[in-house]
Design a protein around this motif. Structure first.
Motif, mmCIF file in Angstrom:
data_model
loop_
_atom_site.group_PDB
_atom_site.id
_atom_site.type_symbol
_atom_site.label_atom_id
_atom_site.label_comp_id
_atom_site.label_asym_id
_atom_site.label_seq_id
_atom_site.Cartn_x
_atom_site.Cartn_y
_atom_site.Cartn_z
ATOM 1 N N ASP A 150 -6.409 -7.615 -2.279
ATOM 2 C CA ASP A 150 -5.895 -8.535 -1.265
ATOM 3 C C ASP A 150 -4.427 -8.826 -1.574
ATOM 4 O O ASP A 150 -4.090 -9.844 -2.174
ATOM 5 C CB ASP A 150 -6.744 -9.816 -1.271
ATOM 6 N N GLY A 151 -3.583 -7.905 -1.158
ATOM 7 C CA GLY A 151 -2.161 -8.024 -1.445
ATOM 8 C C GLY A 151 -1.555 -9.260 -0.809
ATOM 9 O O GLY A 151 -0.672 -9.895 -1.366
ATOM 10 N N ARG A 152 -2.052 -9.597 0.351
ATOM 11 C CA ARG A 152 -1.543 -10.761 1.073
ATOM 12 C C ARG A 152 -1.715 -12.031 0.232
ATOM 13 O O ARG A 152 -0.831 -12.845 0.118
ATOM 14 C CB ARG A 152 -2.358 -10.875 2.351
ATOM 15 N N LEU A 189 -2.078 -12.186 -3.016
ATOM 16 C CA LEU A 189 -1.190 -12.070 -4.178
ATOM 17 C C LEU A 189 0.223 -12.522 -3.796
ATOM 18 O O LEU A 189 0.854 -13.312 -4.500
ATOM 19 C CB LEU A 189 -1.173 -10.620 -4.668
ATOM 20 N N ASP A 197 1.454 -2.097 5.710
ATOM 21 C CA ASP A 197 0.822 -1.741 4.448
ATOM 22 C C ASP A 197 -0.630 -2.205 4.507
ATOM 23 O O ASP A 197 -0.906 -3.321 4.937
ATOM 24 C CB ASP A 197 1.554 -2.445 3.299
ATOM 25 N N GLN A 245 -2.578 -3.271 2.333
ATOM 26 C CA GLN A 245 -2.871 -4.459 1.524
ATOM 27 C C GLN A 245 -1.982 -5.650 1.842
ATOM 28 O O GLN A 245 -2.428 -6.789 1.824
ATOM 29 C CB GLN A 245 -2.725 -4.122 0.035
ATOM 30 N N PHE A 246 -0.734 -5.383 2.114
ATOM 31 C CA PHE A 246 0.219 -6.485 2.254
ATOM 32 C C PHE A 246 0.569 -6.805 3.704
ATOM 33 O O PHE A 246 1.291 -7.741 3.967
ATOM 34 C CB PHE A 246 1.491 -6.168 1.468
ATOM 35 N N GLY A 247 0.085 -6.001 4.639
ATOM 36 C CA GLY A 247 0.413 -6.264 6.033
ATOM 37 C C GLY A 247 1.786 -5.713 6.370
ATOM 38 O O GLY A 247 2.265 -4.782 5.737
ATOM 39 N N ILE A 272 8.276 -7.775 2.319
ATOM 40 C CA ILE A 272 6.988 -8.114 2.919
ATOM 41 C C ILE A 272 7.229 -9.220 3.943
ATOM 42 O O ILE A 272 7.969 -10.164 3.670
ATOM 43 C CB ILE A 272 6.008 -8.596 1.825
#
Lengths: 483, 237
Positions: A223-225, A227, B125, B127-129, B151
């Protein structure tokens, strides 16, 4: 209760378990779980340990129980190291009596044929009411709770909190880090992170008052968001050092655009670092060196590190280090007239160089049995305002070649000056050894002495350069975050 | 107009990308400057259609079959008159790649004032949007690879730092007698594109990739001279 207090409360049973269950220990042989029991005893764990065994009455001298639900008390932490196929059912039958289960076993999501089993594991844990760490990990190390998976882990409660997606690297971090002087507030290996993952532990360490700096080894992020949000919200108040594996893999993104073709896997990590102030490092050495700087030094957002004074023996070493520091964005600029005059007044023997870097051969440093260092450093502090001072000693030039305890006196002199000017400059020591056993032995002794006084010690100029560059980046971001 | 209406229309037409005109309308909807333009059909008399536009003109082929317009000779700039536009259009139609493509028509635009060519782009991305990119070089961006990513959402300070991260940032300050371009205009465009209430955050689920290439930046402002939006495969439920 605040979110912070709630996070601390949630994870307290993990870091300070009063009751531990051990699944997978043998009554007759020595398995990983038996080793865990032995290490826990050696580490001085004082709570209750309950081995779970299908038939034996006792394991390693402890009464054994048939299931997680059959122990006399509810379990704070269960160490589980049995064949993967048994684990989901076992957790499903825990009956809400286990808070945290760390699943050491492999054969789950890290292999294609184990992906379904990993889903069962998560479903089982949910049904049984427990949270899972792992699977496919090695364990955790928590000095405050006397829990350990590493051998010979220090029992000191330190300030460095570690999260590692690799078990083996987690062991390296603790053991190698310890030798360099790191002391940990915890080290958790999270393996496949089927349930709890790096983000959850990060949230804990960010809230934990014992933790001053956080080190994370990541391979894949789920869950990169989250992080990103956690690190952004931290606003670099607590330094976070990130070692990311797999950065050179090209992204899986389809590229129908120019932007897509330029977005390698690495870009997002650089972006994360720039936006959140977390410190991205590339090697295990940089990781440990950086953590050590933050353990020992107090970052200054009001005065980001830029000017470095270098002082020691080894002309070529200073020249090379000056180049390296410059490439790292640090400055080693020659002193102004007042400092030069103050140093010239000391009338150091020929062969000494008193511009910055200060290069003083052993002959100079031997003066007054090493106490000359005190005068040099005093002159610097009295007339200049460097943000950091690096003292480097090529120990091989002293050991067995100088009379009296020159090295000891040099160190003492440096420490005395440092205590006279508290908070003026970050002070870092480089003890360079040629690897000979006599030199190594003195180095260990000095390292211990300096660390006890809160001074970070590095092996080479390169290591101290990385640490200072990271410190500088953190301080700059903290400065930016305040505005 | 709801921000996602253009996207819903494209999806309804079975398209995986926004055509240039729709892409620019979307940018304009979020306050990013685009050239004044009109869509014309082959062999259509142009004098009245172009009466409201000021030369020099840019002519571009508009086709869902053509992703890289320059590569097939589908872009002409500095056209000084309506006659020049008509001639250029005939030449384009004679090219096989254009002649056999499904055509939406041709886009005639006012040419943006000269300036530095930048790129603003986006990728999603997993994972990061959404990630936002800024780079130097316009169509040369993939050669120069002088780009910075962040990001989403970004803040003003991030936008400024993105520009500082570019190796060729000195170009923005003007070199060899050129005037400095407006960093403020780039930052403004970046925030409208990737800021908290920007295009990418608003339409995060729909946009897989995007290029504003080139973004032509002069001392007076920044104009999105071309825009491409690739949509995510899944439609929103």
């Amino acid at each position: 209760m605040s979110n912070r207090a709630q996070v601390l409360e949630t994870f307290r049973p993990l870091f300070e378990p009063r009751t531990i269950a051990v699944v997978g220990a043998s009554a007759t042989a020595m398995s990983a779980a038996n080793v865990f029991i032995r290490r826990m005893r050696e580490f001085g764990y004082s709570g209750a340990m309950y081995p779970i065994h299908p038939s034996a009455a006792a394991v390693d001298g402890l009464p054994a129980y048939r299931s997680l639900a059959a122990t006399p008390e509810p379990i704070d932490y269960a160490y589980i190291s049995v064949a993967a196929g048994h684990v989901p059912q076992m957790l499903a039958r825990a009956g809400g009596r286990v808070r945290f289960a760390q699943v050491i076993s492999s054969g789950f999501g890290e292999v294609d044929e184990g992906k379904a089993l990993q889903d069962e594991l998560v479903a089982g844990a949910r049904a049984g009411g427990c949270r899972v760490l792992g699977p496919n990990c090695l364990g955790m190390y928590s000095p405050r709770g006397r829990v350990t998976f590493v051998e010979n882990g220090s029992s000191d409660l330190g300030a460095v909190g570690i999260i590692s997606q690799s078990g083996g690297l987690g062991t390296d971090i603790v053991r190698r880090g310890q030798v360099r002087g790191l002391r940990f507030s915890g080290a958790v290996t999270v393996g496949n992170s089927a349930d709890l993952g790096p983000n959850d532990l990060l949230e804990f360490y960010l809230a934990d008052p014992h933790t001053k700096v956080i080190g994370v080894y990541l391979e894949a992020v789920k869950d990169g968001r989250r992080l990103f949000d956690l690190l952004k919200a931290n606003r670099a108040q607590k330094p976070v050092v990130l070692l990311k594996g797999g950065r050179t893999r090209q992204g899986q993104l389809a590229a129908a655009s120019h932007t897509g073709s330029l977005a390698g896997d690495d870009r997002v990590w650089v972006a994360l670092s720039r936006q959140s102030g977390c410190l991205l490092v590339e090697t295990l050495d940089q990781f440990l060196d950086t953590l050590l700087a933050f353990q020992a030094l107090t970052p200054r957002a009001d005065r980001p590190t830029r000017e470095i004074v270098m002082f020691g023996n080894g002309g070529g070493t200073s020249v090379l280090a000056t180049d390296l520091f410059s490439r790292l964005g640090l400055e080693v600029t020659p002193f102004g007239a007042p400092t030069l005059q103050a140093l010239a007044a000391l009338k150091l023997p020929p062969g000494s160089s008193i511009t910055n870097p200060i290069d003083t051969p052993v002959g100079t440093l031997q003066q007054d049995e090493g106490r000359i260092a005190e005068k040099i450093l005093d002159a610097i502090y009295a007339t200049a305002e460097p943000e950091a001072l690096v003292m480097h000693l090529n120990m091989a030039a002293f050991v067995g070649r100088t009379k009296g305890d020159v090295l000891g006196n040099l160190m003492q002199a440096a420490l005395r000056v440092q205590s006279r000017y508290p908070g003026r400059a970050h002070f870092l020591l480089v003890l360079r050894s040629d690897g000979e056993s006599e030199v190594e032995a003195r180095k260990r002794e000095f390292r211990a002495g300096a660390l006890a006084l809160g001074i970070p010690v590095y092996d080479e100029m390169m290591n101290v350069g990385w640490a200072l560059a990271a410190l500088c980046a953190h301080e700059r971001f903290a400065c930016r975050a305040r505005t | 107009m709801a921000p996602d209406q253009l996207i819903r229309e494209a999806r309804a037409a079975g398209r995986g990308a926004l055509d240039e005109l729709s892409g620019k309308r979307l940018l304009a909807r979020f306050g990013i400057a685009v050239p004044r333009s009109t869509l014309v059909q082959p062999h259509e008399p142009l004098a009245r259609k172009l009466a409201g536009l000021r030369p020099p003109f840019v002519l571009k082929v508009a086709s869902p079959d053509i992703l890289h317009k320059s590569d097939v000779g589908g872009v002409r700039t500095r056209l000084g008159s309506v006659e020049d536009v008509e001639t250029a259009m005939r030449v384009m139609l004679a090219r096989p790649e254009i002649g056999r493509a499904r055509l939406d028509g041709f886009l005639v635009e006012e040419m943006a004032p000269a300036g530095q060519e930048l790129v603003i782009g986006a990728v999603r991305d997993p994972q990061f949007g959404p990630l936002v990119m800024v780079g130097l070089g316009g169509i040369l961006v993939e050669v120069l690879r002088d780009v910075a990513f962040r990001i989403c959402p970004i803040e003003r300070v991030d936008a400024l730092e993105m520009l500082e991260e570019l190796k060729g940032r000195a170009l923005l300050d003007g070199v060899r007698g050129q005037a400095a371009v407006s960093r403020e205009a780039i930052v403004d465009a970046l925030l409208k594109f990737a800021g908290p209430a920007g295009l990418l955050m608003t339409l995060a689920a729909d946009i897989a990739e995007a290029d504003i290439n080139p973004l032509i930046v002069s001392a007076g402002g920044a104009v999105a001279a071309d825009a491409r939006f690739i949509l995510t495969p899944e439609t929103k439920s």
